[in-house]
Design an enzyme around this catalytic site. Structure first.
Site, PDB file in Angstrom:
ATOM      1  N   THR A 198      23.402 108.724  -7.269  1.00  0.00           N
ATOM      2  CA  THR A 198      23.685 107.178  -7.859  1.00  0.00           C
ATOM      3  C   THR A 198      25.407 106.994  -8.271  1.00  0.00           C
ATOM      4  O   THR A 198      25.821 105.876  -8.227  1.00  0.00           O
ATOM      5  CB  THR A 198      23.195 106.814  -9.185  1.00  0.00           C
ATOM      6  OG1 THR A 198      23.183 107.761  -9.901  1.00  0.00           O
ATOM      7  CG2 THR A 198      21.449 106.827  -8.794  1.00  0.00           C
TER       8      THR A 198
ATOM      9  N   LYS B  99      24.383  97.569  -8.989  1.00  0.00           N
ATOM     10  CA  LYS B  99      24.400  98.881  -9.567  1.00  0.00           C
ATOM     11  C   LYS B  99      22.852  99.181  -9.577  1.00  0.00           C
ATOM     12  O   LYS B  99      22.488  99.347 -10.680  1.00  0.00           O
ATOM     13  CB  LYS B  99      25.136  98.978 -10.658  1.00  0.00           C
ATOM     14  CG  LYS B  99      26.672  99.156 -10.174  1.00  0.00           C
ATOM     15  CD  LYS B  99      27.323  99.751 -11.249  1.00  0.00           C
ATOM     16  CE  LYS B  99      27.876  98.621 -12.365  1.00  0.00           C
ATOM     17  NZ  LYS B  99      28.891  99.147 -13.355  1.00  0.00           N
ATOM     18  N   SER B 100      21.864  99.113  -8.858  1.00  0.00           N
ATOM     19  CA  SER B 100      20.606  99.304  -9.039  1.00  0.00           C
ATOM     20  C   SER B 100      20.402 100.795  -9.095  1.00  0.00           C
ATOM     21  O   SER B 100      19.356 101.194  -8.859  1.00  0.00           O
ATOM     22  CB  SER B 100      19.816  98.743  -7.759  1.00  0.00           C
ATOM     23  OG  SER B 100      20.018  99.065  -6.592  1.00  0.00           O
ATOM     24  N   CYS B 101      21.388 101.381  -9.134  1.00  0.00           N
ATOM     25  CA  CYS B 101      21.555 102.757  -8.969  1.00  0.00           C
ATOM     26  C   CYS B 101      21.978 103.643 -10.307  1.00  0.00           C
ATOM     27  O   CYS B 101      23.259 103.813 -10.460  1.00  0.00           O
ATOM     28  CB  CYS B 101      22.423 102.995  -7.932  1.00  0.00           C
ATOM     29  SG  CYS B 101      23.095 101.364  -7.053  1.00  0.00           S
ATOM     30  N   ILE B 102      21.149 104.197 -10.878  1.00  0.00           N
ATOM     31  CA  ILE B 102      21.341 105.052 -11.973  1.00  0.00           C
ATOM     32  C   ILE B 102      20.966 106.349 -12.038  1.00  0.00           C
ATOM     33  O   ILE B 102      19.623 106.364 -11.609  1.00  0.00           O
ATOM     34  CB  ILE B 102      21.149 104.111 -13.230  1.00  0.00           C
ATOM     35  CG1 ILE B 102      21.855 102.909 -13.560  1.00  0.00           C
ATOM     36  CG2 ILE B 102      20.932 105.013 -14.657  1.00  0.00           C
ATOM     37  CD1 ILE B 102      20.708 101.642 -14.100  1.00  0.00           C
TER      38      ILE B 102
END
Lengths: 415, 102
Positions: A198, B99-102
């Site tokens: 991510t 930012k669906s990205c964690i």
């Protein structure tokens, strides 16, 4: 006598019970923990169980032993949270009133969110490793696996421990090497992200490792369905990936009690203030660990850092003081890279994972974003730390809740 | 980074996303779409309106959100904005990459 109720006795709930039982006066406060299960799982161990690195007994213990004696442990299912009435309804109709509520109900996999995943081939040639049953079933499957296409897949973000599927791919590479059959196994890593991780900085280091280990990578893959009859996964752009063994991380969602109680977002995560961990809707409700919607990783290390800050905030709340927006999104994760090595990443809301030393600036002994054997030993030692220090709320030397900016090559996250 | 588009100077990051939404207008959107070989139709604009509305309400954008939006289904979303529809559509809409990205 006032009541503080903690929902969930996982990593976060157990830590809160331990912290608060030391801080709150036993004459004024009764602390109650509710969890329907008795067994506490060491979830990081689910990564090692499939490869016969850990045994079943190393990943589970009687959870009630880790909750202090002064805390009332109720082993029941939670039916409903009724914040307007400051009450929680348990199975059998019993109601539990509270002055302060801490929600630590975690997250769970939801394979039924993807068509064909939860079908007749579930736990036959489609496995998760985020549950005890899945990890154990996968171990048995891998023991007899004769080769073919192994696909390691992430359904959608966010997921608990975002590095775990990558670690799974790395460990699979060394597992099959050690069995002398790596040439018979084709490993593919499939992710909805546009890189291996991510955070771009770490993704670069990790993409390199995938390449080095001969693991194929399919990025920007948003799964539409699993075609379990023809053993392939298909995404919305009609890209297909074939598998003989599919190891997937299904959609992660908050507990169903959050949905029943109407407290969550689309994924049943509770809207939470990211600095204070107070619920956005109810001032006497606090949320910790995987149950929140805050923009940081869902990981045990995050829950650990949150617990220290939430303890202070609950004490401030009781005194009527203003809550401090102290939580910085700090996460610290070991990443197993196979062959007895690991790397370590440390990041928060503001800073990307970077190179440097940890936990003591300039000395280490652990190295950030670099593979080493010492990091791997750190990860294995962490199981002992978890059961003996972390759950009990014993401070871990040199590792503060807020990220230490010294000894690191820092880079700010681009928005 | 500065970029000239639709007779306007706009500020973008290294991936080409606008840094300041106030610099966006429909002409800018059209030009950005043209750079991606997309001609915007009414259907595209409906989606762009939806994305901008979500962004202004500070609600996170995701494929799951699209599925539940009632504005468009995911298949059509892919066909309107080929090659990573969320990435492409947000760039055209002048809002940050999700930012669906964690």
């Amino acid at each position: 006598m006032k009541n503080l109720v903690i929902l969930g006795a996982g990593t976060a709930g157990t830590m809160m019970a331990n912290h608060l039982s030391k801080k709150l006066s036993k004459n004024d406060w009764q602390i109650t923990v509710v969890d329907q299960h008795k067994t506490h799982y060491y979830q990081p161990g689910f990564l090692f169980l499939p490869f016969d690195i850990y045994t079943e007994d190393q990943v589970k213990k009687d959870g009630t032993k880790f909750v202090p004696k002064s805390v009332n442990y109720i082993q029941k299912k939670i039916e409903l949270i009724q914040p307007e009435a400051n009450s929680v309804k348990l199975e059998g109709g019993e109601s539990l009133g509270y002055d302060i509520l801490i929600v630590a109900t975690g997250s769970t996999i939801a394979p039924d969110e993807t068509e064909g995943m939860d079908g007749p081939m579930w736990h036959k040639n489609i496995f998760d490793f985020y549950t005890y049953e899945g990890a154990k079933g996968l171990r048995d499957k891998l023991r007899e696996f004769e080769g073919g296409k192994l696909v390691v897949h992430i359904t959608e973000m966010p997921i608990k421990c975002p590095v775990a599927p990558l670690e799974f791919a790395f460990l699979a590479d060394s597992y099959f090497k050690n069995k002398g059959m790596r040439d018979k196994v084709d490993i593919t890593y499939v992710t909805p992200l546009d890189g291996a991780f991510t955070k771009p900085r770490a993704a670069k280091a990790l993409d390199y490792l995938l390449n080095e280990k001969n693991i194929n990578e399919v990025t920007s893959f948003n799964i539409e369905r699993v075609d379990y009859e023809n053993n392939k996964i298909i995404d919305y752009a009609d890209v297909e990936v074939e598998y003989d063994l599919l190891v997937t991380v299904p959609t992660n969602m908050g507990d169903s009690v959050i949905e029943r109680s109407g407290l969550g977002d689309d994924l049943n995560f509770i809207p939470t203030h990211k600095g204070t961990l107070q619920s956005k809707e109810y001032e006497n409700m606090f949320v910790i660990g995987d149950a929140t919607n805050i923009p940081t990783s869902k990981a045990g290390s995050v829950a650990h850092f949150e617990a220290e800050i939430l303890t202070d905030n609950i004490l401030s709340y009781i005194k009527g003081d203003e809550l401090e927006e102290e939580f910085d999104g700090h996460a610290n994760c070991f990443v197993e890279t196979g062959n007895g090595k690991a790397l370590l990443i440390d990041f928060n809301y503001e800073h990307e994972p970077v190179e440097g030393t940890f936990p003591i600036p300039g000395i280490g002994p652990l190295r950030l974003l670099k593979e080493s054997r010492f990091n791997h030993m750190g990860k294995l030692a962490f199981r002992w730390v978890y059961w003996n220090m972390l759950l009990k709320g014993v401070p871990i030397p040199f590792v503060p809740a807020k990220m230490n900016e010294k000894g690191k090559k820092l880079e700010t996250v681009n928005s | 980074m500065k970029k000239m588009i639709a007779q306007r100077e706009i500020d973008v990051n290294e991936e080409g996303y606008l840094l300041d939404f106030s610099q966006w207008n429909r002409e800018v959107g059209q030009e950005l779409a043209a750079e991606k070989n997309i001609t915007l139709t009414d259907r595209h604009w409906e989606v762009i309106d939806y994305l901008q509305d979500k962004h202004h309400k500070e609600e996170a954008l995701s494929i799951r959100g699209i599925k539940k939006s009632g504005v468009i289904n995911v298949k059509e979303f892919y066909s309107l904005f080929p090659g990573g529809p969320l990435k492409v559509s947000t760039l055209i809409a002048g809002i940050p990459k999700p930012k669906s990205c964690i």
